[in-house]
Design an enzyme around this catalytic site. Sequence first.
Site, short mmCIF file in Angstrom:
data_model
loop_
_atom_site.label_atom_id
_atom_site.label_comp_id
_atom_site.label_asym_id
_atom_site.label_seq_id
_atom_site.Cartn_x
_atom_site.Cartn_y
_atom_site.Cartn_z
N MET A 92 36.56 -23.75 -33.13
CA MET A 92 37.84 -23.19 -32.71
C MET A 92 37.57 -22.10 -31.67
SD MET A 92 39.57 -22.78 -36.47
CE MET A 92 38.10 -22.05 -37.20
N GLU A 99 30.02 -9.75 -28.34
CA GLU A 99 28.82 -9.11 -27.82
C GLU A 99 29.00 -7.60 -27.71
OE1 GLU A 99 29.54 -12.25 -26.80
OE2 GLU A 99 27.66 -13.07 -27.55
N ASN A 122 43.99 -15.97 -35.93
CA ASN A 122 42.89 -15.77 -34.99
C ASN A 122 42.77 -16.96 -34.05
OD1 ASN A 122 40.53 -15.09 -33.71
ND2 ASN A 122 39.23 -15.24 -35.50
N CYS A 123 41.97 -17.95 -34.40
CA CYS A 123 41.74 -19.10 -33.52
C CYS A 123 42.13 -20.39 -34.24
CB CYS A 123 40.29 -19.16 -33.07
SG CYS A 123 39.09 -19.01 -34.43
N CYS A 139 35.25 -21.09 -29.22
CA CYS A 139 33.94 -21.60 -28.78
C CYS A 139 32.85 -21.44 -29.83
CB CYS A 139 33.50 -20.92 -27.48
SG CYS A 139 33.21 -19.15 -27.62
N TYR A 155 29.75 -16.37 -40.39
CA TYR A 155 30.11 -16.56 -38.98
C TYR A 155 29.20 -15.74 -38.07
CZ TYR A 155 33.61 -16.47 -35.09
OH TYR A 155 34.28 -16.58 -33.90
N SER A 215 33.66 -20.54 -33.75
CA SER A 215 34.05 -20.51 -35.16
C SER A 215 34.27 -21.93 -35.69
CB SER A 215 35.35 -19.71 -35.32
OG SER A 215 35.78 -19.71 -36.66
N GLY A 243 27.07 -16.09 -20.56
CA GLY A 243 27.29 -16.71 -19.26
C GLY A 243 28.52 -16.21 -18.54
N ASN A 259 41.68 -20.09 -38.23
CA ASN A 259 40.95 -18.99 -38.84
C ASN A 259 41.89 -17.80 -39.02
OD1 ASN A 259 39.21 -16.29 -38.31
ND2 ASN A 259 37.96 -17.80 -39.37
#
Length: 708
Positions: free
Chosen positions: A389, A551, A171-172, A391, A546, A393, A686, A412
């Site tokens: 990791m 979103e 993942n990240c 923004c 987590y 996690s 944002g 992750n």
Amino acid sequence: MKVIKRNGKGVDYDRDKIRIAIGKANETVIEEERVTSRQIENIIKYIEGLNKKRMLVEDIQDIIEEKLMSLNKFSLAKNYIIYRYNRALARKSNTTDESILSLIKNTNYGVNTENSNKNASVVAMQRDYIAGEVSKDLTKRILLPEKITKAHEEGIFHFHDADYFMQPMINCCLIHISDMLEHGFVINGKMIEQPKSFQVACTITTQIIASVTANQYGGQSIDLSHLGKYIRISREKIYKKMKEKYNKKLDKEILESIVNSRLEEEIKAGVQTLQYQINTLWTTNGQAPFVTLFLNLREDDPYIEENAMFFEEVLKQRYEGIKNEKGIAITPVFPKLIYVLDEHNSLKGGKYDYLTKLAVKCSSRRLYPDYMSAKKMRENYEGNVFSPMGCRSFLSPYKDSDGNYRFEGRFNQGVVSINLPQIGILAEGNEETFWKIFDERLELCREALMCRHESLLGTLSDSSPIHWQYGAVARLKKGEKIDKLLNSYYSTISLGYIGIYELCILMTGESQTEPKGEEFALKVMKYMREKCDTWKRESGLGFALYGTPAESLCYRFAKIDKMRFGTIKNVTDKGYYTNSYHVDVREKIDAFSKFKFESQFQTISSGGCISYVEVPNMEHNLEAMEEVVKFIYDNIQYAEFNTKSDCCHECGFIGEIKVNDDLEWVCPNCGNNDKSKMNVIRRTCGYLGENFWNTGKTKEIKSRVTHL
């Protein structure tokens, strides 16, 4: 016993699967042709009585057919054979044609909205999405257990990133950039050695970012403070060159002035390289790299002065923005920036307060950077401060064999997010029922997360040399398995969650900001955290709680539940669920109270979290924003500013965009009325990108996008 599936994978024997399969066949025949529960139990006991360590799934099904025939249940046996045939047919059938064709025609709403950072109309992006649709199809039909696929489709939980599941991708990660720069690495079989200047270090960093992005599906983060060393190398290089060139013809003061001027130029050029390369790179998954730059000015850093100069230039250039095709400066989506607040820069008279003031000014125009409190991080992570990791996690504290904390070079494995409001709907306010269903579904989430883990086991380092052989994560040998990095808490595997607010409404009649709601919300959060900690101890894997970053998932869960349960006030009637532990956007709460309230949930959700506040007309509220930043340092770990303002992508204007007599939005700054280049800033993250437009009047459009 291990059951060998058709794909050759061994899974634990599950007697319930036999019971369910025979039961479904039972439902298709008349009463006289059905087998009893006792007869089904006898069939199961016969299979178990064989005492085999391994059985093929086809052999088990053959035994069931034989037993049904021996009971003279010929119609039932026939229907069971048909059931087997239909299941085999479903596994083999191609279910991707429609989704791929709709993707190419830009009518696949689910794919178009799944990732706000991707433009599904671009050919390179479509190529990635086509591969993703094939992966999702194989994942649902073959790679995942049927009950996991069913739970995902019913909105019990969300199995994230199924479009990448068929490949052994992580993942990240938090790139070990210092190791890569100092010891060198290889890309495409070419050795890249330690850089000899700051600008070269920036160029090499972007190459690392591009290569890492191509071989994983989530975000990556880089601690920029490791580049301060190369600013000093550049300074010494420039000083030596100037001194040799002028051979004592210049006095020391003038020489220093020339050196500083040349160094400033190099820092500016290096930052431009980072910013423009990241935004113009086109990765193999068809988008700019999802990368976060971590700006942490550490007091014990020997290169703190160099990094102060570096971070200042990063913030200045982000404030100015990047020019679009019309030559107008706009806000780039990447790289994301995280600015760390500490004693020396928390606007309390510290030496580096000027940098924080610049960061706030930058946030007022560009919505970045996000803010992280070093004080709260140290409280929550055993005295450590480190980047998430991507923004959001966060890793768990981990010590290497020498007893030193290690964060960079970790990653992750994947995420599964539970739908909390659906449990509340089913429980109908009964707490005993709620906890029973909650336990069952958490166990199902654990099984789904283990699918993530097991899919990575046995992966060879050759699958992504940049990650596993050349230092982004590790320096393993060629042909070596990555298994040791999946275990012993080195990497995380995350339980996400959606809808604490709606759950509290359903179970207590109150929001989590009210006494009964808050008590219940904390009870649920702590229970999920305890489950993760228990799974962690039992398995040796880094399970973590987590605050889900997706979103779009807030809308998917709400849509599924509305179709199934109808309109429920303050729950499914809104069209979305509130993300993770966040206070609902409609509640009247000031920024300070919101951060203070949500901070208690961040402490529990240590595997990932972020909180937001909205500030209208931000460029006119710098003093108020500075007060909020001061508050962040003392009260909450991770936070960012948002605004409800409109945004014009032609000129970068942020403010109110008026509607004219023809029901068109017209930018007051440049006159643009092209709705495809006019967006409402995403409330929760944002994002300044494409929103979703319907064909109704502008008022309907505006009400729809306000919450995106």
